[in-house]
Design an enzyme around this catalytic site. Structure first.
Site, PDB file in Angstrom:
ATOM      1  N   GLU A   1       0.827  -1.207   0.000  1.00 63.46           N
ATOM      2  CA  GLU A   1       0.000   0.000   0.000  1.00 63.46           C
ATOM      3  C   GLU A   1       0.862   1.258   0.000  1.00 63.46           C
ATOM      4  O   GLU A   1       0.512   2.258  -0.634  1.00 63.46           O
ATOM      5  CB  GLU A   1      -0.943  -0.002   1.209  1.00 63.46           C
ATOM      6  CG  GLU A   1      -1.951  -1.141   1.229  1.00 63.46           C
ATOM      7  CD  GLU A   1      -2.834  -1.198  -0.004  1.00 63.46           C
ATOM      8  OE1 GLU A   1      -3.048  -0.136  -0.642  1.00 63.46           O
ATOM      9  OE2 GLU A   1      -3.309  -2.299  -0.346  1.00 63.46           O
TER      10      GLU A   1
ATOM     11  N   HIS B   1     -16.096  -7.912  -9.316  1.00 63.54           N
ATOM     12  CA  HIS B   1     -15.733  -6.968 -10.369  1.00 63.54           C
ATOM     13  C   HIS B   1     -16.723  -6.980 -11.533  1.00 63.54           C
ATOM     14  O   HIS B   1     -16.841  -5.984 -12.253  1.00 63.54           O
ATOM     15  CB  HIS B   1     -14.324  -7.276 -10.879  1.00 63.54           C
ATOM     16  CG  HIS B   1     -13.252  -7.055  -9.860  1.00 63.54           C
ATOM     17  ND1 HIS B   1     -13.110  -7.862  -8.743  1.00 63.54           N
ATOM     18  CD2 HIS B   1     -12.266  -6.128  -9.771  1.00 63.54           C
ATOM     19  CE1 HIS B   1     -12.096  -7.436  -8.023  1.00 63.54           C
ATOM     20  NE2 HIS B   1     -11.560  -6.387  -8.615  1.00 63.54           N
TER      21      HIS B   1
END
EC number: 3.4.-.-
Length: 622
Positions: free
Chosen positions: A384, A511
């Protein structure tokens, strides 16, 4: 709208690239009649300022809701997102007044093209609202699915959520009947309720794409890669990876056959999709205990050592920052340490999915992560923070260029860093792994674990949007049959129970109903190894690629920094050319194959008496 000065434009001109050099044909795309360059420049200056301001408001509202999930905060977030959608539609309409293909400035043309394409603003207000309402409804259905546990006799206990319940059961259970039950429950409950909504979504998405000058929504999805031969180039990379995937598949099939027996696993056939430790069979690392090449040798898990050394979530983030500063990259700004959420709070409900945030004001960058002291979260912390490094490096670019060079670059960069961090050599250097990193058995075990994560993911990442392109192009009549045809052809997988067109199994992957493109993850997979290989070369690494650790290499840091600061201001092929020192401008599987070469040689020996599965379009497997 507010006005800003011309400084941003000077910054943007650096690294100008003529997109026509890459063979992009814009003649079919719609445009207006205005060819006044000055007005186009003024519009883009106004857009840059206003889009940044609105992005900051939306990001702030999303952050507030994600870190304090109340109904009030959700309403505020939806209000801001609605305003952003209206702004995007108005911006599209203004952009459409320009005959942008005839403007003399290549950068102006490129930015206006970004505003026009991959937008559904061409729709009437009614249909524009309808498609986003459909997507919102499908996402809501997905998030509220609850399933019944195995052997449950009462519906009162049907309260298992996808995360953590379903994911944990599929990853840990070795009871094939329980796995089949959970697989069926999830797929049967998530798909059918949204099937009709998805069919209508396909219809409207295609209408929007055709109004923008595309044949269908799939072509518009691919256009974002600014490359006419994108599908051909991607297909070539998959052809290169297939032999490695087939060897991995064959080895894993034999191990599962030994564990479950021939009534569950066919000795020479496809694998049932519920046995691979993942709801979608996209990551097989949870079954490493069943397939480890040398189980007597310790696997790489430094969690116990981290606990012994007294690690805390804060220390994990400080360790990640030191990794980047050792490369000569940027330290985290004060706002990062002040506003990020490093641990799960006890006084409110939060979204715990780890994520990196850019608040679009060139000051505020944060990470949200419910960090626990374990190896997985240590890797996630570095991952991240790589996104934050990207944000910091391209922060001076115009708003439209504050992104990865193509949709796969952000994940590709972050995963490339993870290859150096989740690495026996690196973990040994930082005092967390005390085993012998030169052991052949340890290295093969490590490569097997990485292959279960990366190589197993490749065909899934490739086929999700291949399915979507097919549906957009040829219609929704046989959606489920096409889904399983592609899963068999690319992954060698079949459903554990019979499926019909009453089912909608593709919707089991969020998705799909959430309208999030997936090819970017396949592109990112290729890029992570290309970026890792280039940084390793710059650092002077000698030896197997999987043992390369770029920690403390300023040379590797310069390679990474040069890539990051470009953002989206140059065509991604130019960025790859820069990354590879002019040797190539193509996505390639070569670095990934090099990384796994020792495992490939080992697998070939293990599989010398096995039948390698090959499936064709007719679903015949030999």
């Amino acid at each position: 709208m507010s006005k800003i000065g011309d400084l941003w434009w000077v910054v943007a001109v650096v690294g100008l690239l003529v997109e026509d050099a890459w063979g992009i044909t814009d003649a079919r795309l719609v445009q207006g009649t205005n060819v006044n360059l000055g007005e186009a420049l003024q519009f883009l200056r106004e857009y840059d300022s206003e889009a940044s301001r609105i992005c900051h408001r939306v990001s702030s509202a999303r952050w507030t809701y994600s870190t304090n999930m109340t109904d009030f905060n959700k309403r505020k977030m939806i209000e801001e997102q609605t305003l952003q959608a209206k702004f995007n539609k108005l911006s599209w309409k203004r952009t459409m007044t320009f005959d942008w293909t005839r403007l003399p400035d290549q950068m102006v043309r490129r930015q206006l093209k970004f505003l026009i394409t991959n937008s559904r603003a061409s729709l009437t207000d009614e249909k524009y609202n309808e498609i986003y309402h459909l997507i919102s409804e499908m996402k809501d259905i997905y998030s509220h699915i609850r399933i019944c546990p195995f052997n449950s006799q009462e519906s009162l206990f049907c309260d298992l959520e996808l995360e953590p319940d379903v994911v944990r059961i599929v990853g840990n259970s070795r009871n094939h009947m329980e796995l089949a039950h959970v697989w069926r429950e999830w797929h049967d409950k998530v798909g059918p309720p949204m099937k009709n909504k998805f069919m209508r979504y396909v219809q409207i998405a295609n209408q929007a794409a055709r109004m923008n000058g595309f044949l269908d929504a799939g072509e518009e999805m691919r256009y974002v890669y600014e490359e006419q031969n994108f599908e051909i180039e991607i297909a070539q990379t998959w052809a290169s990876l297939q032999p490695l995937y087939r060897e991995l598949f064959t080895y894993v099939r034999r191990k599962l056959l030994q564990f479950y027996g021939p009534f569950v696993v066919r000795p020479e056939g496809p694998l049932p999709a519920h046995l691979l430790g993942n709801v979608w069979a996209q990551d097989w690392s949870k079954i490493v205990d069943l397939v480890a090449p040398y189980p007597e040798f310790k696997t790489i898990d430094v969690t116990d050592e981290m606990l012994r050394q007294g690690f805390t979530p804060l220390r994990m983030f400080q360790m990640a920052e030191e990794f980047y500063t050792s490369l000569g990259l940027k330290p985290m700004p004060p706002e990062f340490w002040r506003f990020s959420m490093f641990e799960k709070p006890n006084d409110r409900k939060v979204q715990c999915t780890a994520s990196a945030w850019d608040f679009c004001n060139q000051i505020d960058y944060r990470i949200k992560q419910c960090t626990e002291v374990n190896m997985d979260d240590l890797i996630s912390t570095h991952h991240e923070m790589a996104h934050i490094q990207y944000y910091l490096h391209y922060s001076e670019q115009p708003y439209l260029y504050r992104d990865g060079a193509n949709p796969g670059f952000h994940e590709g960069v972050s995963n490339a860093i993870s290859l150096s961090v989740f690495n026996p050599v690196h973990l040994h250097r930082v005092g967390l792994f005390n085993e012998n990193t030169d052991s052949y058995e340890t290295n093969i075990n490590f490569l097997m674990l990485m292959a279960l994560k990366k190589v197993a993911f490749a065909p899934f990442a490739y086929l999700v949007d291949a399915w979507r392109y097919e549906i957009f192009q040829n219609g929704v009549q046989n959606m489920n049959a096409v889904w399983w045809e592609l899963r068999l052809r690319y992954q060698g997988l079949i459903p554990p129970i019979p499926r019909t067109e009453n089912h909608f199994d593709a919707a089991a992957k969020r998705h799909i109903p959430a309208d999030i493109p997936y090819m970017k993850y396949y592109v990112a997979l290729l890029l992570e190894f290309q970026i890792h290989s280039s940084m390793c070369f710059a650092s002077g690494h000698v030896g197997p690629l999987h043992n390369c650790d770029i920690y403390r290499s300023r040379e590797a840091g310069r390679v990474l920094s040069d890539l990051l600061k470009v953002g989206k201001a140059r065509h991604w092929k130019e960025v790859i050319k820069m990354l590879t020192r002019g040797q190539s401008d193509r996505l390639s599987a070569e670095a990934m194959l090099q990384y796994f070469q020792p495992l490939m040689l080992w697998l070939k020996v293990q599989n010398r008496n096995e039948t390698i599965l090959v499936c064709n379009k007719q679903q015949n497997c030999v």
